[in-house]
Scaffold this active site. Structure first.
Site, mmCIF file in Angstrom:
data_model
loop_
_atom_site.group_PDB
_atom_site.id
_atom_site.type_symbol
_atom_site.label_atom_id
_atom_site.label_comp_id
_atom_site.label_asym_id
_atom_site.label_seq_id
_atom_site.Cartn_x
_atom_site.Cartn_y
_atom_site.Cartn_z
ATOM 1 N N ASP A 47 36.888 48.287 44.442
ATOM 2 C CA ASP A 47 37.054 48.115 43.008
ATOM 3 C C ASP A 47 35.681 47.749 42.425
ATOM 4 O O ASP A 47 34.823 47.211 43.127
ATOM 5 C CB ASP A 47 38.087 47.004 42.765
ATOM 6 C CG ASP A 47 38.140 46.603 41.317
ATOM 7 O OD1 ASP A 47 38.321 47.493 40.465
ATOM 8 O OD2 ASP A 47 37.973 45.398 41.031
ATOM 9 N N ASP A 49 34.786 46.167 38.824
ATOM 10 C CA ASP A 49 34.602 44.946 38.044
ATOM 11 C C ASP A 49 35.317 43.760 38.680
ATOM 12 O O ASP A 49 36.525 43.794 38.902
ATOM 13 C CB ASP A 49 35.115 45.165 36.618
ATOM 14 C CG ASP A 49 34.381 46.311 35.934
ATOM 15 O OD1 ASP A 49 33.160 46.446 36.153
ATOM 16 O OD2 ASP A 49 35.029 47.097 35.210
ATOM 17 N N ASP A 55 32.556 40.770 36.261
ATOM 18 C CA ASP A 55 33.375 41.457 35.269
ATOM 19 C C ASP A 55 32.877 41.153 33.860
ATOM 20 O O ASP A 55 33.006 40.029 33.378
ATOM 21 C CB ASP A 55 34.835 41.026 35.428
ATOM 22 C CG ASP A 55 35.757 41.849 34.543
ATOM 23 O OD1 ASP A 55 35.287 42.868 33.986
ATOM 24 O OD2 ASP A 55 36.932 41.485 34.425
ATOM 25 N N CYS A 124 39.481 56.140 36.722
ATOM 26 C CA CYS A 124 40.622 56.464 35.863
ATOM 27 C C CYS A 124 40.233 56.124 34.434
ATOM 28 O O CYS A 124 39.975 54.967 34.118
ATOM 29 C CB CYS A 124 41.868 55.686 36.269
ATOM 30 S SG CYS A 124 43.143 55.771 34.969
ATOM 31 N N CYS A 134 46.778 57.907 38.145
ATOM 32 C CA CYS A 134 45.555 57.389 38.769
ATOM 33 C C CYS A 134 45.229 55.952 38.389
ATOM 34 O O CYS A 134 44.473 55.291 39.097
ATOM 35 C CB CYS A 134 44.369 58.307 38.488
ATOM 36 S SG CYS A 134 44.121 58.823 36.786
ATOM 37 N N ARG A 135 45.788 55.444 37.296
ATOM 38 C CA ARG A 135 45.452 54.068 36.925
ATOM 39 C C ARG A 135 46.104 53.106 37.920
ATOM 40 O O ARG A 135 47.332 53.100 38.091
ATOM 41 C CB ARG A 135 45.932 53.783 35.491
ATOM 42 C CG ARG A 135 45.596 52.385 34.995
ATOM 43 C CD ARG A 135 45.766 52.285 33.481
ATOM 44 N NE ARG A 135 45.781 50.916 33.010
ATOM 45 C CZ ARG A 135 44.691 50.166 32.800
ATOM 46 N NH1 ARG A 135 43.496 50.679 33.048
ATOM 47 N NH2 ARG A 135 44.789 48.935 32.369
ATOM 48 N N ASP A 161 40.066 42.744 43.422
ATOM 49 C CA ASP A 161 40.213 41.339 43.032
ATOM 50 C C ASP A 161 41.535 41.026 42.340
ATOM 51 O O ASP A 161 41.785 39.872 42.025
ATOM 52 C CB ASP A 161 39.045 40.896 42.138
ATOM 53 C CG ASP A 161 39.047 41.606 40.791
ATOM 54 O OD1 ASP A 161 39.416 42.806 40.763
ATOM 55 O OD2 ASP A 161 38.697 40.975 39.779
HETATM 56 ZN ZN LIG Z 1 44.441 57.541 35.102
#
Ligand SMILES: [Zn+2]
Length: 563
Positions: A47, A49, A55, A124, A134-135, A161
């Site tokens: 991941d 952020d 972040d 995404c 995809c999210r 995270d």
């Molecule tokens: Zn997406």
């Protein structure tokens, strides 16, 4: 006779992304030519952020990129180990117009300046309202990253995270590591099967697990007959399958000693040439008294096997040492087991494993300590002997149904019947065909649940028959019990109604797309209780049937029989 070399049920990936997930086998990793392919992972997905960089909400400014402490060195350790790296990141700021694609690319260029190159970037650009696949926690980015890196999702581990990251990993059948930050919610931490204190610690544990399943030394003398031991129930035997296949790859003959409650599962395992069934009173949860004559007869039987090596598999709260003593008395020369307790001269290989490692990997690491590894091409997934699983009965109609299995031998891990009943109704209303399964002593429950929507198969199958039915399901809705592992062994996605009496990271469905439901922080957590110690069974009674319907959608299982 060993009849195990292929399995039609193995590793079906979710349909929508099947093409992306099919790629990759030998040669796809970056390891030196001639070195064997890593057993567990080809790639680490990160991941962005809060995991790689601090972040800064909706950041479009490269100047604001700040890596988390130790990130560069940790990533370089992964690269040096031959692992491929990808970033998988939700950037809904694109959909919302908070920054442009060009600004985002400038940020990513800055990330690579500071942290080194990544083999792929998967972004995404959508918002929750777009309903995309995809999210995160949807699994789309994980499948896409695996495809770009020339591997499969189950050979990836994702570090993130928040719960969305871990959810996306599990929904794709990948491993997920949660590295909490101050914004991580306590329930997300409770639900995660694998938690690390920071990114360098996550990397250390990834590399440790990767190394632990690789034999430290060559096997030495070839093993003619290996005795492998896994007492306890069907689920325990099934999760030991990959390790038993590893031993089988290095031995001419494998004899499995199991208990009566695990016998039906033992019959399904590839790699086993012969089975000895005998209860072990120091393992059985409801043991009879120790019968000296039975112990003498077991010792004589163990001696007659003529094993030149024994590998004794156990759970973390069980002792291998009483059996090791019998094996010594039976004259077995090389004995390997996991033992925190001092073994004296009972063990030749005393292996130790930290808590939290998935049971199949824990067992694989013992096999490795005993000199064995899975051969290239045999993935470390659960598998069943194809010849031992009967086809599903023709009167069940086409494949693509959802199996709902409410019961469990341990009532603390069973879905409360009233919850299962509402789940059956909700699934049917959403267009799913539901088959309700259970053992013959669960027929009251299965009849009641199926009355709300579905076909009652309670008491109609033995374990092998159930495996045949599960293999043609589009998903299985089940607690932490044997059929969850049957589903994993057939690559069938699992909606896991997981009572937290034992750690999810050790006992959750292994390397198969999974959504975990239930209260992971309930008071029964880590009690190992066989019957629920808390009035109302709160860990599972709060499950909303709509959560199950949503979970199936997340796993790309559609109503109407599709998969
Ligand atoms: Zn997406």
């Amino acid at each position: 006779m060993r009849q195990d070399q292929e399995d039609p049920y193995q590793r079906r990936s979710a349909p929508v992304y099947a093409a992306a997930d099919r790629a990759g086998s030998a040669g796809s990793s970056r390891t030196t030519v001639g070195s064997p392919r890593p057993v567990l992972y080809d790639a680490v997905l990160l991941d962005r952020d809060g995991t790689l960089i601090e972040d800064v909400p909706y950041n479009g400014d490269p100047e604001k990129v700040r890596p988390v402490p130790g990130a560069r060195a940790a990533l370089d350790r992964l690269r040096a180990a031959g692992l491929r790296l990808a970033v998988v990141t939700n950037q809904s700021g694109l959909a919302r117009g908070y920054f442009t694609g060009e600004q985002m690319r400038a940020v990513h260029a800055r990330v690579e300046e500071l942290l080194g190159r990544f083999d792929a970037w998967l972004v995404c650009p959508h918002d929750d309202a777009d309903g995309c696949g995809c999210r995160k926690p949807a699994p789309g980015l994980v499948y896409a990253a695996a495809g770009e890196l020339g591997t499969t999702a189950s050979r990836c581990v994702l570090v993130g995270d928040i719960g969305r990251d871990v959810g996306a990993a599990l929904a794709a059948g990948a491993a997920g590591v949660l590295v909490p930050t101050p914004v991580t919610r306590p329930e997300e931490i409770a639900a995660a099967g694998w938690v690390a204190t920071d990114l360098p610690a996550a990397v250390d544990e990834i590399l440790r697990r990767q190394q632990a399943v690789r034999p430290a030394t060559p096997t030495g003398d070839p093993v003619r007959t290996a005795l492998v031991v896994r007492s306890d129930s069907a689920g325990d035997v099934l999760v030991t399958g990959p390790a038993i296949r590893a031993v089988a790859a290095g031995a001419q003959r494998v004899v499995l000693l199991c208990g009566p409650r695990g016998r039906a599962a033992a019959d399904l395992l590839p790699g086993v040439d012969e089975i000895i069934e005998h209860p072990l009173p120091w393992i059985d949860p409801t043991p009879g008294p120790v019968d000296p004559e039975a112990v003498r007869s077991l010792t004589a039987r163990l001696s007659a096997i003529g094993a030149d090596q024994a590998v004794v598999f156990t759970s973390f709260h069980q002792s291998a040492l009483p059996l090791a003593l019998l094996l010594r008395m039976a004259g077995v020369g090389r004995i390997a087991a996991i033992s925190d307790d001092y073994p004296g001269s009972l063990l030749d290989v005393r292996h130790r494993v930290p808590v939290g490692v998935p049971e199949p990997e824990r067992a694989l690491s013992l096999a490795a300590a005993a000199g064995h590894r899975l051969p290239d091409g045999d993935e470390p997934v659960l598998r069943l002997r194809r010849d031992a699983v009967p086809p599903r009965p023709a009167d069940l109609g086409d494949p693509g149904y959802v199996v709902l299995h409410p019961g469990s031998a341990a009532s603390s891990r069973a879905c409360p019947p009233e919850v299962a009943t509402r789940i059956a109704g909700a699934l049917t209303a959403a267009g799913h065909r539901v088959l309700v399964t259970g053992s013959s002593d669960e027929r009251d429950v299965t009849a009641r649940v199926a009355a709300a929507g579905g076909t009652d198969l309670g008491g109609r199958t033995d374990l092998a028959g159930l495996a045949g039915i599960v293999a043609d399901a589009s998903a299985v809705v089940v607690g932490n019990t044997g059929p969850a592992h049957l589903a994993a062994a057939s690559g069938v996605p699992v909606v896991s109604l997981f009572a937290p009496t034992v750690p999810f990271g050790q006992w959750g469905p292994y390397r198969v797309p999974t959504v975990r439901l239930g209260d992971a922080a309930a008071p029964c957590r880590d009690t190992r209780a066989a019957s629920c110690p808390v009035p109302g069974h709160p860990c599972l009674s709060g499950i909303d049937p709509d959560e199950v319907v949503d979970a199936l959608r997340m796993l790309a299982v559609s109503g109407g029989g599709g998969r």
